[in-house]
Design a protein around this motif. Structure first.
Motif, PDB file in Angstrom:
ATOM      1  N   ALA A  73      -0.974  24.477  -5.123  1.00  0.00           N
ATOM      2  CA  ALA A  73      -2.525  23.767  -4.926  1.00  0.00           C
ATOM      3  C   ALA A  73      -1.439  23.225  -3.442  1.00  0.00           C
ATOM      4  O   ALA A  73      -2.290  22.917  -2.728  1.00  0.00           O
ATOM      5  N   GLY A  74      -0.829  23.255  -3.005  1.00  0.00           N
ATOM      6  CA  GLY A  74      -0.178  23.149  -1.512  1.00  0.00           C
ATOM      7  C   GLY A  74       0.773  22.273  -1.346  1.00  0.00           C
ATOM      8  O   GLY A  74       1.057  21.828  -0.046  1.00  0.00           O
ATOM      9  N   SER A  75       0.695  21.491  -1.881  1.00  0.00           N
ATOM     10  CA  SER A  75       1.232  19.640  -2.333  1.00  0.00           C
ATOM     11  C   SER A  75       2.627  20.451  -2.359  1.00  0.00           C
ATOM     12  O   SER A  75       3.698  20.486  -2.609  1.00  0.00           O
ATOM     13  N   ARG A  76       3.298  19.576  -1.465  1.00  0.00           N
ATOM     14  CA  ARG A  76       5.164  19.303  -1.136  1.00  0.00           C
ATOM     15  C   ARG A  76       5.397  17.605  -1.600  1.00  0.00           C
ATOM     16  O   ARG A  76       4.841  17.124  -1.852  1.00  0.00           O
ATOM     17  N   TRP A  77       6.687  18.371  -2.896  1.00  0.00           N
ATOM     18  CA  TRP A  77       7.169  17.400  -3.575  1.00  0.00           C
ATOM     19  C   TRP A  77       8.461  17.280  -3.315  1.00  0.00           C
ATOM     20  O   TRP A  77       8.778  18.351  -3.252  1.00  0.00           O
ATOM     21  N   GLY A  78       8.830  15.932  -3.336  1.00  0.00           N
ATOM     22  CA  GLY A  78      10.375  15.874  -3.223  1.00  0.00           C
ATOM     23  C   GLY A  78      11.021  14.965  -4.054  1.00  0.00           C
ATOM     24  O   GLY A  78      10.037  14.344  -4.912  1.00  0.00           O
ATOM     25  N   ASN A  79      12.100  15.944  -4.537  1.00  0.00           N
ATOM     26  CA  ASN A  79      12.918  14.859  -6.161  1.00  0.00           C
ATOM     27  C   ASN A  79      12.393  15.580  -6.885  1.00  0.00           C
ATOM     28  O   ASN A  79      12.170  14.114  -7.984  1.00  0.00           O
ATOM     29  N   ALA A  80      11.555  16.851  -7.056  1.00  0.00           N
ATOM     30  CA  ALA A  80      10.588  17.111  -7.956  1.00  0.00           C
ATOM     31  C   ALA A  80      11.336  17.812  -8.963  1.00  0.00           C
ATOM     32  O   ALA A  80      12.726  18.403  -8.924  1.00  0.00           O
TER      33      ALA A  80
ATOM     34  N   VAL B 122       1.922  13.988 -12.133  1.00  0.00           N
ATOM     35  CA  VAL B 122       1.476  15.351 -12.019  1.00  0.00           C
ATOM     36  C   VAL B 122       1.796  16.377 -12.200  1.00  0.00           C
ATOM     37  O   VAL B 122       3.566  16.402 -11.590  1.00  0.00           O
ATOM     38  N   PHE B 123       1.679  16.743 -12.752  1.00  0.00           N
ATOM     39  CA  PHE B 123       2.365  18.854 -11.934  1.00  0.00           C
ATOM     40  C   PHE B 123       1.351  19.833 -12.008  1.00  0.00           C
ATOM     41  O   PHE B 123      -0.217  19.963 -11.783  1.00  0.00           O
ATOM     42  N   GLY B 124       1.927  20.450 -11.088  1.00  0.00           N
ATOM     43  CA  GLY B 124       1.365  21.957 -11.009  1.00  0.00           C
ATOM     44  C   GLY B 124       2.213  23.216 -11.035  1.00  0.00           C
ATOM     45  O   GLY B 124       3.240  23.255 -10.923  1.00  0.00           O
ATOM     46  N   PRO B 125       1.598  24.251 -10.905  1.00  0.00           N
ATOM     47  CA  PRO B 125       2.156  25.553 -10.605  1.00  0.00           C
ATOM     48  C   PRO B 125       2.434  25.550  -9.747  1.00  0.00           C
ATOM     49  O   PRO B 125       2.060  25.527  -9.085  1.00  0.00           O
ATOM     50  N   SER B 126       3.633  25.742  -9.721  1.00  0.00           N
ATOM     51  CA  SER B 126       5.075  26.601  -8.048  1.00  0.00           C
ATOM     52  C   SER B 126       4.107  27.132  -7.225  1.00  0.00           C
ATOM     53  O   SER B 126       3.463  28.408  -7.772  1.00  0.00           O
ATOM     54  N   SER B 127       3.950  27.641  -6.165  1.00  0.00           N
ATOM     55  CA  SER B 127       3.701  28.744  -5.768  1.00  0.00           C
ATOM     56  C   SER B 127       4.302  30.072  -5.690  1.00  0.00           C
ATOM     57  O   SER B 127       4.159  30.630  -5.256  1.00  0.00           O
ATOM     58  N   GLN B 128       5.634  29.360  -6.398  1.00  0.00           N
ATOM     59  CA  GLN B 128       6.441  31.358  -6.564  1.00  0.00           C
ATOM     60  C   GLN B 128       5.595  31.590  -8.469  1.00  0.00           C
ATOM     61  O   GLN B 128       5.989  32.955  -8.442  1.00  0.00           O
ATOM     62  N   PHE B 129       4.139  31.026  -8.622  1.00  0.00           N
ATOM     63  CA  PHE B 129       3.740  31.021  -9.730  1.00  0.00           C
ATOM     64  C   PHE B 129       2.863  33.191 -10.094  1.00  0.00           C
ATOM     65  O   PHE B 129       2.573  33.193  -8.784  1.00  0.00           O
ATOM     66  N   ASP B 130       3.151  33.689 -10.934  1.00  0.00           N
ATOM     67  CA  ASP B 130       2.866  34.882 -10.494  1.00  0.00           C
ATOM     68  C   ASP B 130       1.130  34.980 -10.680  1.00  0.00           C
ATOM     69  O   ASP B 130       1.672  33.983 -11.785  1.00  0.00           O
ATOM     70  N   SER B 131       0.393  35.749 -10.549  1.00  0.00           N
ATOM     71  CA  SER B 131      -0.969  35.411 -11.300  1.00  0.00           C
ATOM     72  C   SER B 131      -1.091  36.797 -12.391  1.00  0.00           C
ATOM     73  O   SER B 131      -2.455  36.243 -12.640  1.00  0.00           O
ATOM     74  N   ALA B 132       0.073  36.867 -12.941  1.00  0.00           N
ATOM     75  CA  ALA B 132      -0.353  37.599 -13.669  1.00  0.00           C
ATOM     76  C   ALA B 132       0.098  36.880 -15.440  1.00  0.00           C
ATOM     77  O   ALA B 132       0.005  36.787 -16.298  1.00  0.00           O
ATOM     78  N   LEU B 133       0.929  35.260 -14.919  1.00  0.00           N
ATOM     79  CA  LEU B 133       1.280  35.109 -15.866  1.00  0.00           C
ATOM     80  C   LEU B 133      -0.318  33.943 -16.323  1.00  0.00           C
ATOM     81  O   LEU B 133      -0.681  33.660 -15.626  1.00  0.00           O
ATOM     82  N   LEU B 134      -0.092  33.077 -17.662  1.00  0.00           N
ATOM     83  CA  LEU B 134      -0.554  31.936 -18.340  1.00  0.00           C
ATOM     84  C   LEU B 134       0.072  31.329 -18.797  1.00  0.00           C
ATOM     85  O   LEU B 134       1.310  31.490 -20.160  1.00  0.00           O
ATOM     86  N   ALA B 135       0.418  29.501 -18.757  1.00  0.00           N
ATOM     87  CA  ALA B 135       0.827  29.181 -19.473  1.00  0.00           C
ATOM     88  C   ALA B 135       0.321  27.374 -19.959  1.00  0.00           C
ATOM     89  O   ALA B 135      -0.265  27.971 -19.520  1.00  0.00           O
TER      90      ALA B 135
ATOM     91  N   SER C 236      -4.607  22.507 -20.394  1.00  0.00           N
ATOM     92  CA  SER C 236      -5.742  23.580 -20.570  1.00  0.00           C
ATOM     93  C   SER C 236      -4.524  24.617 -19.663  1.00  0.00           C
ATOM     94  O   SER C 236      -3.962  24.397 -19.404  1.00  0.00           O
ATOM     95  N   ASP C 237      -5.087  26.005 -20.292  1.00  0.00           N
ATOM     96  CA  ASP C 237      -4.286  27.003 -19.217  1.00  0.00           C
ATOM     97  C   ASP C 237      -4.108  26.623 -18.520  1.00  0.00           C
ATOM     98  O   ASP C 237      -4.645  26.289 -16.944  1.00  0.00           O
ATOM     99  N   ILE C 238      -2.034  27.161 -18.259  1.00  0.00           N
ATOM    100  CA  ILE C 238      -2.291  26.670 -15.827  1.00  0.00           C
ATOM    101  C   ILE C 238      -2.539  28.054 -15.575  1.00  0.00           C
ATOM    102  O   ILE C 238      -1.568  29.709 -15.826  1.00  0.00           O
ATOM    103  N   HIS C 239      -3.136  28.367 -14.729  1.00  0.00           N
ATOM    104  CA  HIS C 239      -3.769  30.046 -13.896  1.00  0.00           C
ATOM    105  C   HIS C 239      -1.786  29.504 -12.590  1.00  0.00           C
ATOM    106  O   HIS C 239      -2.351  28.471 -12.433  1.00  0.00           O
ATOM    107  N   TYR C 240      -2.372  30.952 -11.982  1.00  0.00           N
ATOM    108  CA  TYR C 240      -1.628  30.705 -10.659  1.00  0.00           C
ATOM    109  C   TYR C 240      -2.190  30.203  -9.505  1.00  0.00           C
ATOM    110  O   TYR C 240      -1.411  29.100  -8.830  1.00  0.00           O
TER     111      TYR C 240
END
Length: 277
Positions: free
Chosen positions: A170-177, A201-214, A230-234
């Motif tokens: 989502a573009g958020s940058r977190w330190g000490n995460a 708060v959590f979110g998929p990393s910017s490295q999260f591949d578009s083919a994955l679902l977690a 809920s299902d987590i998309h890239y």
């Protein structure tokens, strides 16, 4: 030994407060409130005003919209609902609206949805759904002082890392995460029945591949499921969550993989993951 434990406890609380500031992306500068055309604005410098950002002033948080005006009421910010009182101050904890409905606002101010807090069910619209015999909520939980999970004694983990800086999809940058990488990655801690809520708060990393679902799941004693995302998309937005952990002696936050591309691991980032008493 007791003195060392107390020092660690104070550090965990202080670190959780810093994580809250980071989650709200509060800039580190001093400014001046200006009353302009019957509206409050926040001046950062000569002819420079705040826009689209949180301001921390005297320990309270305020939000300045894209028009440069301090917001009140129920603004939706980055997909989350917040309540700002008539002074503009962000509210946390249980809140009763003028129409008699009850809401719960996490320590970072975001409105809770689809969860259980203090044994009370909260619906998808954020409204508490009372069961027969339920009493009205009371703000007895200490939401000002959270205990960062990563600073607790005796945590166990798998494919778990603390990173200095991480960026979500989502573009958020977190330190000490916290970064959990891979199917079955987790962080687990002993809570000994001392805490009432886990929140962050959590979110998929910017490295999260578009083919994955977690998915993210929180387990309690005997692998009891306390929360499932809920299902987590890239391209998933950051998820603000809280879960009732009252009476639990142990909790585990775990990442599961629902859809695999056989070569990439899901990477989920957590910011301000804290326990509250």
């Amino acid at each position: 030994m007791k003195g060392e434990w107390e020092m660690r406890r104070r550090f965990a609380v202080a670190a959780a407060a810093l994580a809250l500031s980071a989650a709200l992306t509060v800039p580190a500068y001093a400014g001046t409130w200006k009353y302009v055309n019957d509206q409050w604005k926040y001046q950062k410098g000569t002819n420079k005003f705040a826009y689209n950002e949180w301001i921390k002033d005297n320990g309270k948080y305020y939000y300045i919209g894209n028009d440069g005006i301090m917001k009140i009421g129920w603004p939706q910010i980055d997909g989350q609902w917040y309540y700002l009182d008539q002074t503009g101050a962000m509210q946390i904890g249980w809140l009763k609206s003028d129409d008699g409905k009850w809401y719960f606002l996490y320590p970072n101010g975001a409105m809770a949805v689809n969860t259980v807090i203090d044994g009370r069910t909260i619906g998808e619209d954020g409204v508490w759904v009372p069961n027969e015999g339920d009493t009205e909520p009371a703000n007895s939980m200490d939401l000002e002082n959270g205990y960062l999970v990563q600073n607790l004694e005796g945590i166990t983990k798998k494919d778990y890392t603390i990173i200095a800086s991480g960026k979500t999809a989502a573009g958020s940058r977190w330190g000490n995460a916290i970064r959990l990488k891979g199917k079955g990655s987790y962080v687990q801690c002993n809570t000994n029945g001392e805490y009432r809520m886990l929140s962050g708060v959590f979110g998929p990393s910017s490295q999260f591949d578009s083919a994955l679902l977690a998915r993210v799941t929180v387990y309690g004693d005997d692998d009891q499921v306390l929360y499932t995302s809920s299902d987590i998309h890239y391209n998933e937005k950051n998820v603000y969550f809280g879960v009732d952990v009252s009476g639990q002696k142990q909790i585990r936050v775990e990442v599961s993989l629902l859809k695999d591309n056989e070569w990439d691991d899901p990477v989920i980032l957590f910011d301000g993951l804290s326990l509250y008493k």
